[in-house]
Motif scaffolding. Structure first.
Motif, PDB file in Angstrom:
ATOM      1  N   LYS A 175      17.730  -2.771 -18.625  1.00 24.61           N
ATOM      2  CA  LYS A 175      18.825  -3.697 -18.318  1.00 24.61           C
ATOM      3  C   LYS A 175      19.308  -4.489 -19.534  1.00 24.61           C
ATOM      4  O   LYS A 175      20.458  -4.894 -19.574  1.00 24.61           O
ATOM      5  N   MET A 176      18.451  -4.722 -20.506  1.00 21.05           N
ATOM      6  CA  MET A 176      18.849  -5.458 -21.714  1.00 21.05           C
ATOM      7  C   MET A 176      19.502  -4.565 -22.759  1.00 21.05           C
ATOM      8  O   MET A 176      19.974  -5.055 -23.772  1.00 21.05           O
ATOM      9  N   LYS A 188       4.915  -6.047 -10.700  1.00 20.24           N
ATOM     10  CA  LYS A 188       5.599  -7.093 -11.481  1.00 20.24           C
ATOM     11  C   LYS A 188       5.722  -6.675 -12.946  1.00 20.24           C
ATOM     12  O   LYS A 188       6.767  -6.876 -13.572  1.00 20.24           O
ATOM     13  N   ASP A 189       4.664  -6.099 -13.472  1.00 19.06           N
ATOM     14  CA  ASP A 189       4.669  -5.615 -14.852  1.00 19.06           C
ATOM     15  C   ASP A 189       5.759  -4.565 -15.038  1.00 19.06           C
ATOM     16  O   ASP A 189       6.521  -4.593 -16.011  1.00 19.06           O
ATOM     17  N   VAL A 243      11.129  -2.716 -16.865  1.00 10.99           N
ATOM     18  CA  VAL A 243      12.452  -2.124 -16.599  1.00 10.99           C
ATOM     19  C   VAL A 243      13.559  -3.063 -17.070  1.00 10.99           C
ATOM     20  O   VAL A 243      14.555  -2.616 -17.648  1.00 10.99           O
ATOM     21  N   TYR A 244      13.379  -4.352 -16.895  1.00 13.19           N
ATOM     22  CA  TYR A 244      14.388  -5.312 -17.357  1.00 13.19           C
ATOM     23  C   TYR A 244      14.578  -5.204 -18.871  1.00 13.19           C
ATOM     24  O   TYR A 244      15.703  -5.074 -19.353  1.00 13.19           O
ATOM     25  N   ARG A 292       8.177  -3.646 -28.562  1.00 10.82           N
ATOM     26  CA  ARG A 292       7.297  -2.606 -28.024  1.00 10.82           C
ATOM     27  C   ARG A 292       7.661  -2.269 -26.580  1.00 10.82           C
ATOM     28  O   ARG A 292       7.560  -1.124 -26.155  1.00 10.82           O
ATOM     29  N   VAL A 293       8.099  -3.279 -25.826  1.00 10.24           N
ATOM     30  CA  VAL A 293       8.549  -3.041 -24.455  1.00 10.24           C
ATOM     31  C   VAL A 293       9.947  -2.424 -24.481  1.00 10.24           C
ATOM     32  O   VAL A 293      10.218  -1.437 -23.798  1.00 10.24           O
ATOM     33  N   TYR A 294      10.831  -2.989 -25.288  1.00  8.48           N
ATOM     34  CA  TYR A 294      12.206  -2.504 -25.376  1.00  8.48           C
ATOM     35  C   TYR A 294      12.250  -1.020 -25.746  1.00  8.48           C
ATOM     36  O   TYR A 294      13.059  -0.267 -25.214  1.00  8.48           O
ATOM     37  N   THR A 295      11.372  -0.601 -26.653  1.00  9.38           N
ATOM     38  CA  THR A 295      11.377   0.787 -27.112  1.00  9.38           C
ATOM     39  C   THR A 295      10.565   1.726 -26.207  1.00  9.38           C
ATOM     40  O   THR A 295      10.416   2.903 -26.520  1.00  9.38           O
ATOM     41  N   GLY A 296      10.051   1.200 -25.103  1.00 10.56           N
ATOM     42  CA  GLY A 296       9.379   2.030 -24.120  1.00 10.56           C
ATOM     43  C   GLY A 296       7.929   2.365 -24.407  1.00 10.56           C
ATOM     44  O   GLY A 296       7.330   3.187 -23.722  1.00 10.56           O
ATOM     45  N   MET A 297       7.345   1.724 -25.405  1.00  8.53           N
ATOM     46  CA  MET A 297       5.979   2.041 -25.808  1.00  8.53           C
ATOM     47  C   MET A 297       4.911   1.338 -24.966  1.00  8.53           C
ATOM     48  O   MET A 297       3.804   1.848 -24.823  1.00  8.53           O
TER      49      MET A 297
END
Length: 175
Positions: A22-23, A11-12, A17-18, A146-151
């Motif tokens: 995807k965003m 789930k995490d 990935v979203y 932080r999630v958007y930038t892949g960190m």
């Protein structure tokens, strides 16, 4: 127990990935790498310094508490990172969007930027409630960035938000 942890990891990863793939759009590609720095050491410590130097009595107390909260919570972050050993998403998942040529090599859990952002937001909100919406919104944006930038994975960010906020309340209660 292993089945539950596997389910939570899936789930995490799906939420990661979203946000990371995807965003994606040009506007967020421009904004998010900049917003992420609002949770960095330079910005948070500089804000504490400016608040202390230019503020009145409550601002000086808030700046002192924020400094203690940020440095203390970052110590806890480093302790967790050295005990949990969770690799960053770009080290594990294929084709993660990152925005820097030099990537971090330390571990991902919990997010230090998010912890610092929420530490600062919570202290400012306690002393200046009128700014609560702004400070917590900015802290949340740091976490999302932080999630958007892949960190980080979303759970790294959520735990950082909890840690920063809890440490701020603890610091405030003890001082």
């Amino acid at each position: 127990m292993k089945g539950l942890l596997n389910y939570l990891y899936q789930k995490d990863t799906k939420v990661f990935v979203y946000f990371n793939k995807k965003m994606r759009c040009r506007i967020l590609d421009f904004i998010m790498p900049r917003i992420t720095h609002l949770g960095g050491a330079i910005f948070t410590m500089l804000l504490c310094f400016i608040l202390y130097v230019s503020g009145h009595k409550d601002a000086k107390i808030a700046a002192t508490e924020a400094f203690i909260t940020i440095t203390g919570s970052q110590g806890i972050v480093q302790l967790f990172k050295r005990r949990i050993y969770r690799k960053r998403p770009y080290m594990v998942l294929p084709e993660v969007n990152t925005f820097w040529s030099k990537l971090l090599k330390d571990y991902s859990f919990p997010s230090g930027h998010t912890t610092a952002g929420f530490s600062l937001a919570a202290i400012i909100a306690m002393y200046f409630p009128a700014y609560s919406l702004i400070t917590f919104s900015l802290a949340a944006m740091v976490g999302i960035s932080r999630v958007y930038t892949g960190m980080h994975y979303p759970s790294d960010v959520l735990s950082g938000a909890f840690l920063g906020t809890a440490f701020a309340f603890l610091t405030h209660a003890l001082l």
